[in-house]
Enzyme design. Structure first.
Site, PDB file in Angstrom:
ATOM      1  CE1 TYR A  71      -3.961  -2.437   5.282  1.00  0.00           C
ATOM      2  CE2 TYR A  71      -3.651  -0.067   5.239  1.00  0.00           C
ATOM      3  CZ  TYR A  71      -3.788  -1.256   4.575  1.00  0.00           C
ATOM      4  OH  TYR A  71      -3.748  -1.276   3.203  1.00  0.00           O
ATOM      5  CE  LYS A  91      -1.472  -4.516   3.200  1.00  0.00           C
ATOM      6  NZ  LYS A  91      -1.680  -5.866   2.656  1.00  0.00           N
ATOM      7  NE  ARG A 143      -5.788   9.966   1.312  1.00  0.00           N
ATOM      8  CZ  ARG A 143      -5.563  11.068   2.037  1.00  0.00           C
ATOM      9  NH1 ARG A 143      -5.097  12.177   1.457  1.00  0.00           N
ATOM     10  NH2 ARG A 143      -5.815  11.074   3.340  1.00  0.00           N
ATOM     11  CB  SER A 189      -0.866  -0.010   1.257  1.00  0.00           C
ATOM     12  OG  SER A 189      -1.491   1.241   1.428  1.00  0.00           O
TER      13      SER A 189
HETATM   14  C1  UD1 Z   1      -7.021   4.260   3.322  1.00  0.00           C
HETATM   15  C2  UD1 Z   1      -5.725   3.710   3.782  1.00  0.00           C
HETATM   16  C3  UD1 Z   1      -4.996   3.090   2.607  1.00  0.00           C
HETATM   17  C4  UD1 Z   1      -5.883   2.095   1.911  1.00  0.00           C
HETATM   18  C5  UD1 Z   1      -7.178   2.786   1.491  1.00  0.00           C
HETATM   19  C6  UD1 Z   1      -8.133   1.841   0.807  1.00  0.00           C
HETATM   20  C7  UD1 Z   1      -4.103   4.803   5.301  1.00  0.00           C
HETATM   21  C8  UD1 Z   1      -3.639   6.086   5.853  1.00  0.00           C
HETATM   22  N1  UD1 Z   1      -5.022   4.848   4.376  1.00  0.00           N
HETATM   23  O1  UD1 Z   1      -6.707   5.355   2.471  1.00  0.00           O
HETATM   24  O2  UD1 Z   1      -3.836   2.461   3.041  1.00  0.00           O
HETATM   25  O3  UD1 Z   1      -5.227   1.607   0.769  1.00  0.00           O
HETATM   26  O4  UD1 Z   1      -7.794   3.308   2.644  1.00  0.00           O
HETATM   27  O5  UD1 Z   1      -8.579   0.856   1.673  1.00  0.00           O
HETATM   28  O6  UD1 Z   1      -3.645   3.796   5.698  1.00  0.00           O
HETATM   29  N2  UD1 Z   1     -13.187  10.804   3.212  1.00  0.00           N
HETATM   30  C9  UD1 Z   1     -14.243  11.644   3.492  1.00  0.00           C
HETATM   31  N3  UD1 Z   1     -15.421  11.087   3.912  1.00  0.00           N
HETATM   32  C10 UD1 Z   1     -15.586   9.732   4.067  1.00  0.00           C
HETATM   33  C11 UD1 Z   1     -14.490   8.885   3.773  1.00  0.00           C
HETATM   34  C12 UD1 Z   1     -13.312   9.451   3.360  1.00  0.00           C
HETATM   35  O7  UD1 Z   1     -14.135  12.868   3.377  1.00  0.00           O
HETATM   36  O8  UD1 Z   1     -16.667   9.310   4.477  1.00  0.00           O
HETATM   37  C13 UD1 Z   1     -11.923  11.384   2.748  1.00  0.00           C
HETATM   38  C14 UD1 Z   1     -10.751  11.066   3.649  1.00  0.00           C
HETATM   39  O9  UD1 Z   1     -10.646  11.983   4.691  1.00  0.00           O
HETATM   40  C15 UD1 Z   1      -9.583  11.114   2.654  1.00  0.00           C
HETATM   41  C16 UD1 Z   1     -10.212  10.627   1.343  1.00  0.00           C
HETATM   42  O10 UD1 Z   1     -11.623  10.803   1.497  1.00  0.00           O
HETATM   43  O11 UD1 Z   1      -9.156  12.426   2.482  1.00  0.00           O
HETATM   44  C17 UD1 Z   1      -9.929   9.189   1.038  1.00  0.00           C
HETATM   45  O12 UD1 Z   1     -10.237   8.405   2.187  1.00  0.00           O
HETATM   46  P1  UD1 Z   1     -10.321   6.811   2.150  1.00  0.00           P
HETATM   47  O13 UD1 Z   1     -11.112   6.370   0.973  1.00  0.00           O
HETATM   48  O14 UD1 Z   1     -10.743   6.342   3.497  1.00  0.00           O
HETATM   49  O15 UD1 Z   1      -8.828   6.345   1.844  1.00  0.00           O
HETATM   50  P2  UD1 Z   1      -7.455   6.717   2.580  1.00  0.00           P
HETATM   51  O16 UD1 Z   1      -7.668   7.097   4.000  1.00  0.00           O
HETATM   52  O17 UD1 Z   1      -6.719   7.664   1.701  1.00  0.00           O
END
Ligand code: UD1
Length: 342
Positions: free
Chosen positions: A152, A156, A234, A127
């Site tokens: 987690y 990795k 992202r 990851s």
């Molecule tokens: C996380 C994991 C990554 C993993 C990925 C997919 C970490 C830090 N991150 O990534 O390793 O590969 O999940 O499983 O280990 N967001 C919102 N509202 C929501 C959900 C998310 O605003 O309800 C935002 C988050 O704050 C972030 C972005 O969307 O800025 C992406 O979030 P998310 O899809 O959860 O992925 P990551 O946290 O980047």
């Protein structure tokens, strides 16, 4: 004769899409999955898409004896892709022992059995989280692996170290670790896709469930980041593009026939998108208006991360092809199809 590839976690999200792409390329597949975070019906979707059904063994890779016995029976396995692992960041903070135990013991058991039965080719599912909060963007494979921000993420990092140390010791293992950024979307057939259990943690499944009316409101975490629009950035990569990189990696391992080698590749698009850009694109391509609310930052979130993909382009000849709009559309088609049928 077709080569037989073992895919652990093959009924999971990335696993199932990879199984489809491997089968489309003529590989035979055996899946090991304990169904802790997936459903057996995924096998029906795979069969419908490919016209073939993979072999399926349901057990837990933490059971060392079962792993050993598996390789005793499936003597023809020529390569392994190891997806099976827990992957929820928040849950790993609450239950670190469960994460370390599951993600590390399963890898150790697999490596031991591969050594015992002389299977030398491994693709490991890693990851972009291994880079933590990066100092420079985009991150390359040589960017520092910072202290993990969750158990987690640490599993990795440790898994990559276990593989690397094993190879350094002279043990005949030829491995590729693929560091994914943010996989999203679904197969264009809408027959397989992401199946989060309970309330989704990740952005896109939360978006599609909100659009469908399963969730009332999407919470957008933070609008005060030091980014052009204030929202976190992202690198959202299409899951089918990601799956194809695994096929290339398996072919590379089998063709090169190196006995000891370890390579690491970033798998992303090379382009960052903010949370609001994702929401806007989703609304634009689907025509569905999302009910969302901007709230405070989510603990542990990184401000911005996206991949430099020069190495995977040069060495694997792989590049993400499917854009964000089409990918979000595929996630929406999958959500609708899944909910309509369940
Ligand atoms: C996380 C994991 C990554 C993993 C990925 C997919 C970490 C830090 N991150 O990534 O390793 O590969 O999940 O499983 O280990 N967001 C919102 N509202 C929501 C959900 C998310 O605003 O309800 C935002 C988050 O704050 C972030 C972005 O969307 O800025 C992406 O979030 P998310 O899809 O959860 O992925 P990551 O946290 O980047």
């Amino acid at each position: 004769m077709n080569k037989l590839v073992l895919v652990t976690g093959g009924t999971g999200y990335i696993g199932s899409h990879t199984v489809v792409e491997l089968m489309n390329e003529g590989f035979d597949i055996v899946i090991i999955d304990n169904l802790s975070n997936s459903e057996k019906s995924v096998l029906d979707g795979i069969s419908e898409i490919t016209g073939r059904r993979p072999y399926f063994e349901q057990f837990d890779l933490c059971d060392k004896e079962r792993v050993h016995n598996f390789f005793k029976i499936y003597r023809k396995v020529s390569a392994v892709i190891h997806f099976a692992a827990y992957k929820a960041v928040g849950e790993s903070v609450e239950k670190p022992l469960m994460y370390y135990q599951n993600n590390l013991i399963s890898l150790l058991n697999l490596l031991q059995a591969m050594e015992d039965f002389k299977v030398h080719q491994l693709v490991f599912s890693s990851s972009g989280t291994v880079y933590g909060e990066p100092d420079e963007l985009p991150v390359t494979e040589n960017s520092p692996v910072k202290k993990a921000t969750s158990p987690y993420g640490n599993t990795k990092q440790i898994s990559e170290e276990i593989i690397s140390d094993t190879i350094k010791s002279g043990y005949e293992l030829n491995a590729i670790s693929l560091r994914y950024f943010n996989p999203i979307g679904a197969h264009h057939s809408a027959l397989i896709g992401e199946l989060p259990r309970g309330v989704p943690n990740n952005l896109v499944p939360f978006i599609t469930q909100t659009a469908y009316g399963i969730r009332d409101q999407l919470k957008v975490f933070g609008d005060d980041y030091n980014t052009p629009d204030g929202f976190a950035i992202r690198d959202y990569i299409n899951v089918v593009d990601l799956a194809k990189a695994h096929v290339i990696s398996i072919k590379r391992l089998l063709e090169k026939k190196n006995k000891t080698n370890f390579e690491v590749f970033n798998l992303g698009t090379g382009k960052g998108s903010s949370v609001m850009e994702v929401i806007d694109s989703f609304q634009k391509v689907t025509g569905v208006k999302l009910n969302y609310k901007i709230v405070g930052r989510r603990a542990g979130d990184t401000e911005a991360i996206y991949a430099n993909t020069d190495l995977s382009e040069k060495e694997l000849g792989w590049k993400a092809g499917i854009g964000l709009n089409e990918t979000l559309q595929s996630a929406w088609e999958w959500e609708k199809q899944y909910q309509n049928n369940s």
